[in-house]
Design an enzyme around this catalytic site. Sequence first.
Site, short mmCIF file in Angstrom:
data_model
loop_
_atom_site.label_atom_id
_atom_site.label_comp_id
_atom_site.label_asym_id
_atom_site.label_seq_id
_atom_site.Cartn_x
_atom_site.Cartn_y
_atom_site.Cartn_z
N HIS A 85 0.84 -1.19 0.00
CA HIS A 85 0.00 0.00 0.00
C HIS A 85 0.88 1.25 0.00
O HIS A 85 2.00 1.22 0.52
CB HIS A 85 -0.95 0.01 1.22
CG HIS A 85 -1.97 1.10 1.13
ND1 HIS A 85 -1.71 2.38 1.57
CD2 HIS A 85 -3.22 1.12 0.62
CE1 HIS A 85 -2.77 3.14 1.33
NE2 HIS A 85 -3.71 2.39 0.75
N GLU A 133 -3.35 3.65 -7.06
CA GLU A 133 -3.80 4.68 -6.12
C GLU A 133 -2.79 5.83 -6.16
O GLU A 133 -1.73 5.74 -5.52
CB GLU A 133 -3.87 4.13 -4.70
CG GLU A 133 -4.92 3.06 -4.48
CD GLU A 133 -5.23 2.88 -2.99
OE1 GLU A 133 -6.32 3.25 -2.58
OE2 GLU A 133 -4.35 2.40 -2.26
O1 13P Z 1 -5.64 4.48 0.37
C1 13P Z 1 -6.79 4.24 0.06
C2 13P Z 1 -7.36 2.88 0.09
O2 13P Z 1 -6.40 1.91 0.28
C3 13P Z 1 -7.69 5.34 -0.37
O3 13P Z 1 -7.94 6.16 0.71
P1 13P Z 1 -9.12 7.24 0.60
O4 13P Z 1 -10.37 6.51 0.20
O5 13P Z 1 -9.22 7.83 1.97
O6 13P Z 1 -8.69 8.23 -0.44
#
Ligand code: 13P
Length: 214
Positions: A85, A133
């Site tokens: 992550h 992400e």
């Molecule tokens: O890091 C995330 C999910 O793993 C995304 O976070 P948010 O939904 O708070 O932007």
Amino acid sequence: MFILVNLKAYPCDPIEVATAARDVAEASGVRIAVSPQAADVARVADTGVETWAQHVDPNGHGSHTGSTLAEAVAEAGATGTLINHSEKRQTLADIDGAVRAAERAGLETCVCANNPAQIGAAAALGPDSVAVEPPALIGGDVSVATADPGIVEDAVAAAAAVDDDVDVYCGAGISSGDDVATAGELGATGILLASGVAKADDPRSALEALVEPL
Ligand SMILES: O=C(CO)COP(=O)(O)O
């Protein structure tokens, strides 16, 4: 669409979120999983919701103080795990090792990445899924699917170029059903979100809104 709710280290009640996620998944037919702190995996899994770890280390049993063992989270009731992550980055060798450790423990794997180039590298390691992400959008108010639709489309193409069997999820800033639907239109088959549920005054309503257009 698969919805994975990452609770990070937010000060929410993991059982309240897990119970709501279980109920909304049952009522809607949408696959929803909750990813709590490692220490909460067993009691979250006991609610009956699909439960994922937030991280596993590459090592197996042995002299590895402080590690999160894939076998241990699986034994506690997790059926999948995030790896790499954005807030828990690992080296390439450790990502590879963590995918192998998770496979040995029977866990489904999702390797996170910042951008399409990393998505291609992650897909080459053979996880079940990858998730793009963009760090700058994590925790914000604007969905990745709206702020940067090209990164989702490019991530889908990057994964497909390496391995068609690897699912592609996206995350960052997702908080509404429209955000989820837009992510699906861009080719994602799942979403990762955190603050939209973990920081909501009413996590159950937030989850109901997410699945509403699906
Ligand atoms: O890091 C995330 C999910 O793993 C995304 O976070 P948010 O939904 O708070 O932007």
